[in-house]
Write a protein that holds these residues in place. Structure first.
Motif, PDB file in Angstrom:
ATOM      1  N   ASP A  42      37.914  43.884  50.102  1.00 43.12           N
ATOM      2  CA  ASP A  42      36.635  43.775  50.568  1.00 43.12           C
ATOM      3  C   ASP A  42      35.829  45.680  49.865  1.00 43.12           C
ATOM      4  O   ASP A  42      34.920  45.165  49.777  1.00 43.12           O
ATOM      5  CB  ASP A  42      35.927  43.243  51.709  1.00 43.12           C
ATOM      6  CG  ASP A  42      36.921  45.121  52.333  1.00 43.12           C
ATOM      7  OD1 ASP A  42      36.619  45.629  52.451  1.00 43.12           O
ATOM      8  OD2 ASP A  42      36.281  44.326  54.043  1.00 43.12           O
ATOM      9  N   ASP A  43      36.123  45.696  48.966  1.00 44.32           N
ATOM     10  CA  ASP A  43      35.825  47.041  48.470  1.00 44.32           C
ATOM     11  C   ASP A  43      35.327  46.169  47.025  1.00 44.32           C
ATOM     12  O   ASP A  43      35.841  45.446  46.060  1.00 44.32           O
ATOM     13  CB  ASP A  43      36.931  47.848  47.962  1.00 44.32           C
ATOM     14  CG  ASP A  43      36.412  48.937  47.213  1.00 44.32           C
ATOM     15  OD1 ASP A  43      35.492  48.564  46.451  1.00 44.32           O
ATOM     16  OD2 ASP A  43      37.246  50.148  47.088  1.00 44.32           O
ATOM     17  N   PRO A  44      33.662  46.876  47.188  1.00 47.49           N
ATOM     18  CA  PRO A  44      32.547  45.900  46.003  1.00 47.49           C
ATOM     19  C   PRO A  44      33.457  46.651  44.761  1.00 47.49           C
ATOM     20  O   PRO A  44      32.631  45.340  43.415  1.00 47.49           O
ATOM     21  CB  PRO A  44      31.334  46.329  46.455  1.00 47.49           C
ATOM     22  CG  PRO A  44      31.583  46.750  47.692  1.00 47.49           C
ATOM     23  CD  PRO A  44      33.128  47.364  47.748  1.00 47.49           C
ATOM     24  N   GLU A  45      33.980  47.735  44.304  1.00 49.00           N
ATOM     25  CA  GLU A  45      34.204  48.285  42.677  1.00 49.00           C
ATOM     26  C   GLU A  45      35.315  47.602  42.611  1.00 49.00           C
ATOM     27  O   GLU A  45      35.141  46.782  41.301  1.00 49.00           O
ATOM     28  CB  GLU A  45      34.998  49.416  42.963  1.00 49.00           C
ATOM     29  CG  GLU A  45      33.442  50.586  43.376  1.00 49.00           C
ATOM     30  CD  GLU A  45      33.210  51.620  43.388  1.00 49.00           C
ATOM     31  OE1 GLU A  45      34.568  52.701  42.602  1.00 49.00           O
ATOM     32  OE2 GLU A  45      32.458  52.514  43.976  1.00 49.00           O
ATOM     33  N   VAL A  46      36.263  47.010  43.735  1.00 49.80           N
ATOM     34  CA  VAL A  46      37.530  46.802  43.367  1.00 49.80           C
ATOM     35  C   VAL A  46      37.034  45.209  42.645  1.00 49.80           C
ATOM     36  O   VAL A  46      37.464  44.499  42.083  1.00 49.80           O
ATOM     37  CB  VAL A  46      38.881  46.418  44.434  1.00 49.80           C
ATOM     38  CG1 VAL A  46      40.214  45.040  43.319  1.00 49.80           C
ATOM     39  CG2 VAL A  46      39.156  47.938  44.107  1.00 49.80           C
ATOM     40  N   LEU A  47      36.077  44.740  43.549  1.00 50.58           N
ATOM     41  CA  LEU A  47      35.646  42.786  43.496  1.00 50.58           C
ATOM     42  C   LEU A  47      35.232  43.007  42.336  1.00 50.58           C
ATOM     43  O   LEU A  47      35.153  41.789  41.592  1.00 50.58           O
ATOM     44  CB  LEU A  47      35.143  42.663  44.572  1.00 50.58           C
ATOM     45  CG  LEU A  47      36.068  42.288  45.653  1.00 50.58           C
ATOM     46  CD1 LEU A  47      34.422  41.912  47.109  1.00 50.58           C
ATOM     47  CD2 LEU A  47      37.026  41.199  45.602  1.00 50.58           C
ATOM     48  N   GLU A  48      34.374  43.951  41.911  1.00 51.99           N
ATOM     49  CA  GLU A  48      33.719  43.723  40.622  1.00 51.99           C
ATOM     50  C   GLU A  48      34.510  44.033  39.434  1.00 51.99           C
ATOM     51  O   GLU A  48      34.477  43.278  38.192  1.00 51.99           O
ATOM     52  CB  GLU A  48      32.467  44.794  40.752  1.00 51.99           C
ATOM     53  CG  GLU A  48      31.513  44.994  38.899  1.00 51.99           C
ATOM     54  CD  GLU A  48      32.554  45.649  37.896  1.00 51.99           C
ATOM     55  OE1 GLU A  48      32.129  44.597  37.053  1.00 51.99           O
ATOM     56  OE2 GLU A  48      32.898  46.643  37.847  1.00 51.99           O
ATOM     57  N   ARG A  49      35.331  44.518  39.609  1.00 52.17           N
ATOM     58  CA  ARG A  49      36.088  44.499  38.170  1.00 52.17           C
ATOM     59  C   ARG A  49      37.316  43.362  38.123  1.00 52.17           C
ATOM     60  O   ARG A  49      37.642  42.978  36.962  1.00 52.17           O
ATOM     61  CB  ARG A  49      37.309  45.913  38.460  1.00 52.17           C
ATOM     62  CG  ARG A  49      36.875  47.147  39.180  1.00 52.17           C
ATOM     63  CD  ARG A  49      37.379  48.122  38.161  1.00 52.17           C
ATOM     64  NE  ARG A  49      36.944  49.471  37.612  1.00 52.17           N
ATOM     65  CZ  ARG A  49      37.045  50.507  36.198  1.00 52.17           C
ATOM     66  NH1 ARG A  49      37.698  50.469  35.390  1.00 52.17           N
ATOM     67  NH2 ARG A  49      35.719  51.277  36.475  1.00 52.17           N
ATOM     68  N   ALA A  50      37.525  42.876  39.400  1.00 52.18           N
ATOM     69  CA  ALA A  50      38.518  41.456  39.362  1.00 52.18           C
ATOM     70  C   ALA A  50      37.286  40.415  39.029  1.00 52.18           C
ATOM     71  O   ALA A  50      37.681  39.601  38.062  1.00 52.18           O
ATOM     72  CB  ALA A  50      38.533  40.804  41.271  1.00 52.18           C
ATOM     73  N   HIS A  51      36.187  40.683  38.806  1.00 55.59           N
ATOM     74  CA  HIS A  51      35.325  39.991  37.976  1.00 55.59           C
ATOM     75  C   HIS A  51      35.159  39.844  36.575  1.00 55.59           C
ATOM     76  O   HIS A  51      35.516  38.576  35.889  1.00 55.59           O
ATOM     77  CB  HIS A  51      33.540  39.769  38.937  1.00 55.59           C
ATOM     78  CG  HIS A  51      32.533  38.959  38.157  1.00 55.59           C
ATOM     79  ND1 HIS A  51      32.367  37.371  38.252  1.00 55.59           N
ATOM     80  CD2 HIS A  51      31.982  38.947  37.237  1.00 55.59           C
ATOM     81  CE1 HIS A  51      31.422  37.243  38.032  1.00 55.59           C
ATOM     82  NE2 HIS A  51      31.459  37.728  37.222  1.00 55.59           N
ATOM     83  N   VAL A  52      35.307  41.318  36.708  1.00 52.18           N
ATOM     84  CA  VAL A  52      35.432  41.412  34.573  1.00 52.18           C
ATOM     85  C   VAL A  52      36.483  40.457  34.192  1.00 52.18           C
ATOM     86  O   VAL A  52      36.408  40.227  32.900  1.00 52.18           O
ATOM     87  CB  VAL A  52      35.207  42.786  34.004  1.00 52.18           C
ATOM     88  CG1 VAL A  52      35.761  42.800  32.782  1.00 52.18           C
ATOM     89  CG2 VAL A  52      34.163  43.534  35.063  1.00 52.18           C
TER      90      VAL A  52
END
Length: 148
Positions: A42-52
C-alpha cells in the motif's frame, strides 16, 4: 525419435497453446491494473512505480509466452548453443544499451523496462527465426546425456 516433421508439429502446438495462455494472462493482468499491485503493497511510492512499469509488464507477457515455449522446444532438441548465443546477442544489443541510455538520460525504471522489452523482442525474433528454419529438428542429432 527420428521424426523431424512430428517435432515441428509439436513445436507449433506448444507455441500456440503457450501463446493462448499468455494472452489470457496478459488480459487478466491488464484488467487487474489497479487491484493486483495493492495485493503486495500500500506504499504510494511503490504503487506509483508499479503503475509506470505495469504496461511494459503486460505487453511482455505474450512475447514471453512464445519465447519460453520455443526455448523449451529448442533446448529439448539439443539446440542450447544457439540459445546461448541468441540470448547473449539480445542482451548486448538490446538490454544493455537501453539501460545505459536510461542511466545517462535519467529514464528511471521505465528505461530499464524498455531494455527488458527490447531484450525479449530480440529473443523472440531469434527463436521464431530458428524454429521456422527447421535447423533445430535434425534427425539423429546428438543430444548430450541428461539433456532430455
Amino acid at each position: 525419435a527420428g521424426n523431424a516433421h512430428g517435432a515441428k508439429a509439436i513445436a507449433r502446438r506448444v507455441t500456440v497453446w503457450s501463446e493462448i495462455f499468455a494472452l489470457l494472462l496478459a488480459a487478466a493482468f491488464a484488467a487487474g491494473v489497479t487491484a493486483i499491485p495493492l495485493l503486495f503493497t500500500d506504499d504510494p511510492e511503490v504503487l506509483e512505480r508499479a503503475h509506470v512499469i505495469w504496461w511494459f509488464f503486460v505487453a511482455m507477457i505474450p512475447v514471453a509466452g512464445a519465447v519460453f515455449a520455443l526455448d523449451g522446444v529448442l533446448l529439448g532438441a539439443g539446440d542450447a548453443a544457439f540459445l546461448r548465443t541468441a540470448t547473449l546477442a539480445a542482451a548486448l544489443t538490446g538490454f544493455l544499451p537501453l539501460i545505459w541510455l536510461s542511466l545517462i538520460f535519467d529514464w528511471g525504471v521505465a528505461g530499464i523496462w524498455s531494455g527488458l522489452v527490447a531484450f525479449m523482442l530480440l529473443r523472440l525474433i531469434a527463436v521464431v527465426a530458428r524454429a521456422k528454419s527447421g535447423r533445430w529438428a535434425r534427425v539423429g542429432a546428438d543430444v548430450p546425456s541428461g539433456a532430455a
